[in-house]
Design an enzyme around this catalytic site. Structure first.
Site, PDB file in Angstrom:
ATOM      1  N   SER A  19       0.832  -1.206   0.000  1.00 51.01           N
ATOM      2  CA  SER A  19       0.000   0.000   0.000  1.00 51.01           C
ATOM      3  C   SER A  19       0.860   1.247   0.000  1.00 51.01           C
ATOM      4  O   SER A  19       0.437   2.296  -0.498  1.00 51.01           O
ATOM      5  CB  SER A  19      -0.923  -0.009   1.220  1.00 51.01           C
ATOM      6  OG  SER A  19      -1.780  -1.134   1.161  1.00 51.01           O
TER       7      SER A  19
ATOM      8  N   HIS B 225       7.158   0.004   8.330  1.00 52.90           N
ATOM      9  CA  HIS B 225       7.474  -0.658   9.595  1.00 52.90           C
ATOM     10  C   HIS B 225       8.258   0.279  10.527  1.00 52.90           C
ATOM     11  O   HIS B 225       8.074   1.486  10.512  1.00 52.90           O
ATOM     12  CB  HIS B 225       8.196  -1.983   9.351  1.00 52.90           C
ATOM     13  CG  HIS B 225       7.405  -2.965   8.527  1.00 52.90           C
ATOM     14  ND1 HIS B 225       6.057  -3.178   8.713  1.00 52.90           N
ATOM     15  CD2 HIS B 225       7.767  -3.790   7.507  1.00 52.90           C
ATOM     16  CE1 HIS B 225       5.626  -4.091   7.863  1.00 52.90           C
ATOM     17  NE2 HIS B 225       6.640  -4.463   7.100  1.00 52.90           N
TER      18      HIS B 225
END
Length: 277
Positions: A109, A149
């Site tokens: 995404s 992340h």
């Protein structure tokens, strides 16, 4: 019945599934098996329908909607924050179209959000593992890097600069919607009864961790890739919250607009009906 749950080896996902993996909640006779892999690999495995339950990028959902439905819990959304493009030198966001950018996968995404920002997916990019991108930027192998992340919290420690936070850009562009990044999907061939039961178990697992935060964070630290407890706790809070327990109308609207805009701009080929379990 054995149910494989495939997810990233990250502290936020570990936090979500803590109660299942440590049998803190009733799993209703299901045997849950953890499968750990990076998100781009999970996207590709979902194309084959390999796992009963899997984390995937929302970008990948249109490609697997024939096999999977979205679970109503387990979302990772950037609520006025998200994937960040970073660089070693000062770069203006509007100049990124002329730069070489390291990206963590074409089905992520983050890649779709960057393509929406640039107005095209035909820009100068190099795909590499997400955990190699910061080093590639530092070493000058690329002009900029799209980080996901824990890199979103550690890039400044590496001496890098923010070019654009795509979560903030999306929030402002959509008058306050979160940026849909990841979700959990469940295979439709399991049948409605099993799908609903597993959905309830996963939701209970997330709620348990949120109400037993200290012990769940301690468990998740094993997956924190060098972050101390304070940073890991902050990262977990960014991506495991009320929107993770349930998308709600705001989260569902965000997914619909994200994919609809991508479809209208030719960045994805089909716009599926979005089913939630």
């Amino acid at each position: 019945m054995k149910i494989h749950i495939a997810h990233s080896p990250d502290s936020d996902d570990a936090f979500m599934f803590y109660a299942i993996n440590t049998k803190k909640i009733d799993t209703k006779g299901y045997e849950f098996i953890d499968v750990l892999s990076d998100i781009e690999t999970l996207n590709k495995e979902a194309l084959k329908g390999r796992y009963e339950v899997s984390a995937i990028s929302i970008h990948a959902f249109p490609l697997v909607a024939d096999k999977y439905a979205l679970l109503s819990s387990g979302a990772s959304m950037g609520d006025n924050y998200g994937p960040i493009v970073v660089s070693k030198e000062d770069i203006k966001p509007e100049d990124l179209i002329n730069k070489k950018i390291a990206v963590p996968g074409l089905l992520t995404s983050a890649f779709l959000a960057l393509s929406l920002f640039l107005g095209t997916k035909d820009f100068n990019y190099e795909v590499m593992p997400f955990d190699k991108i910061i080093d590639a930027v530092k070493e000058g192998k690329v002009d900029a890097g799209l980080i996901i992340h824990e890199g979103q919290l550690t890039y400044k420690d590496e001496g890098l600069k923010e070019v654009i936070d795509l979560g903030k850009w999306w929030y402002e562009k959509t008058d306050g919607l979160p940026l849909p990044l990841g979700g959990n999907v469940i295979r439709k061939d399991l049948g409605e009864k099993v799908m609903k039961e597993i959905s309830e178990i996963l939701k209970e697992s997330i709620k348990y961790s949120l109400t037993h935060r200290e012990e769940a964070v301690d468990y998740a630290l094993k997956f924190a890739r060098g972050m101390n407890k304070e940073k890991a706790d902050k990262f977990i809070g960014m991506y495991v919250n009320d929107l993770t327990v349930d998308y709600g109308e705001r989260g569902k609207k965000a997914i619909e607009i994200f994919l609809k805009e991508a479809y209208e701009k030719g960045l994805i080929e089909n716009l599926p009906k979005i089913e939630f379990v």
